[in-house]
Design a protein around this motif. Structure first.
Motif, PDB file in Angstrom:
ATOM      1  N   PHE A  82       0.822  -1.213   0.000  1.00 29.04           N
ATOM      2  CA  PHE A  82       0.000   0.000   0.000  1.00 29.04           C
ATOM      3  C   PHE A  82       0.855   1.262   0.000  1.00 29.04           C
ATOM      4  O   PHE A  82       0.478   2.265  -0.594  1.00 29.04           O
ATOM      5  N   ASP A  83       1.991   1.225   0.678  1.00 21.76           N
ATOM      6  CA  ASP A  83       2.862   2.394   0.837  1.00 21.76           C
ATOM      7  C   ASP A  83       3.750   2.546  -0.396  1.00 21.76           C
ATOM      8  O   ASP A  83       4.944   2.247  -0.373  1.00 21.76           O
ATOM      9  N   HIS A  84       3.174   3.038  -1.475  1.00 27.39           N
ATOM     10  CA  HIS A  84       3.862   3.109  -2.767  1.00 27.39           C
ATOM     11  C   HIS A  84       5.159   3.902  -2.724  1.00 27.39           C
ATOM     12  O   HIS A  84       6.128   3.534  -3.380  1.00 27.39           O
ATOM     13  N   GLY A  86       6.995   4.478  -0.033  1.00 28.77           N
ATOM     14  CA  GLY A  86       7.895   3.983   1.003  1.00 28.77           C
ATOM     15  C   GLY A  86       8.173   4.952   2.134  1.00 28.77           C
ATOM     16  O   GLY A  86       9.175   4.822   2.826  1.00 28.77           O
ATOM     17  N   ASN A  87       7.266   5.906   2.372  1.00 25.01           N
ATOM     18  CA  ASN A  87       7.506   6.903   3.416  1.00 25.01           C
ATOM     19  C   ASN A  87       6.994   6.489   4.794  1.00 25.01           C
ATOM     20  O   ASN A  87       7.044   7.266   5.735  1.00 25.01           O
ATOM     21  N   GLY A  88       6.484   5.272   4.922  1.00 22.05           N
ATOM     22  CA  GLY A  88       6.044   4.783   6.224  1.00 22.05           C
ATOM     23  C   GLY A  88       4.596   5.062   6.567  1.00 22.05           C
ATOM     24  O   GLY A  88       4.150   4.762   7.673  1.00 22.05           O
ATOM     25  N   SER A  89       3.862   5.647   5.622  1.00 17.63           N
ATOM     26  CA  SER A  89       2.434   5.876   5.832  1.00 17.63           C
ATOM     27  C   SER A  89       1.720   5.755   4.486  1.00 17.63           C
ATOM     28  O   SER A  89       2.338   5.843   3.425  1.00 17.63           O
ATOM     29  N   GLU A  94      -2.763   6.492  -2.335  1.00 15.39           N
ATOM     30  CA  GLU A  94      -2.124   5.177  -2.305  1.00 15.39           C
ATOM     31  C   GLU A  94      -3.152   4.105  -1.940  1.00 15.39           C
ATOM     32  O   GLU A  94      -3.199   3.037  -2.555  1.00 15.39           O
ATOM     33  N   TYR A  95      -3.977   4.406  -0.941  1.00 17.48           N
ATOM     34  CA  TYR A  95      -5.004   3.461  -0.506  1.00 17.48           C
ATOM     35  C   TYR A  95      -6.001   3.197  -1.638  1.00 17.48           C
ATOM     36  O   TYR A  95      -6.335   2.046  -1.935  1.00 17.48           O
TER      37      TYR A  95
END
Length: 139
Positions: A82-84, A86-89, A94-95
């Motif tokens: 889900f975290d396209h 890669g920033n940790g959220s 993205e969702y």
């Protein structure tokens, strides 16, 4: 829960109805975003995935439960999906993008023949069926 009949076109039409799909995704995203910061943390998304109990059951029947380490690895992998960026959220876009991919995967698996399924109230599949019924009634 309710028993519904759907096929791939039910899901594809749900996704292609951009307004309906977007509003459905926004509503679910908002419900998962427990701290209302506009982002889904690992904890928030993992909590939602755990509610589905897909991994812990086999066709809805409790079975051999993976260890907590194995579940953690699975949930971290799903979160990374889900975290396209890669920033940790996970942000709303993205969702939405990942849910669209998930729904298209389900549609591909269903094919063109209708199937009968037990659907959870408020699930995206249930919303797809409800949207289809509205389209039939109101043309």
């Amino acid at each position: 829960m309710s028993v519904e009949i759907l096929d791939a076109s039910t899901i594809r039409n749900f996704i292609n109805d951009a307004d309906f799909f977007t509003k459905s995704v926004e509503k679910r995203f908002s419900a998962i975003d427990s701290n209302h910061d506009g982002l889904l943390s690992y904890t928030e998304l993992a909590s939602e995935l755990q509610k589905l109990r897909v991994i812990e059951t086999h066709f809805g029947i409790d079975g051999v439960v993976p260890s907590s380490d194995e579940l953690g690895q699975i949930y971290r992998g799903l979160f990374a999906r889900f975290d396209h960026d890669g920033n940790g959220s996970v942000d709303l876009e993205e969702y939405k993008s990942e849910m669209q991919e998930v729904m298209l995967g389900i549609a591909s698996g269903l094919g063109f023949l209708p199937v009968q399924m037990v659907l959870e109230e408020g699930s995206f599949l249930k919303l797809a069926v409800e949207r289809e019924m509205l389209a039939i009634v109101y043309g």
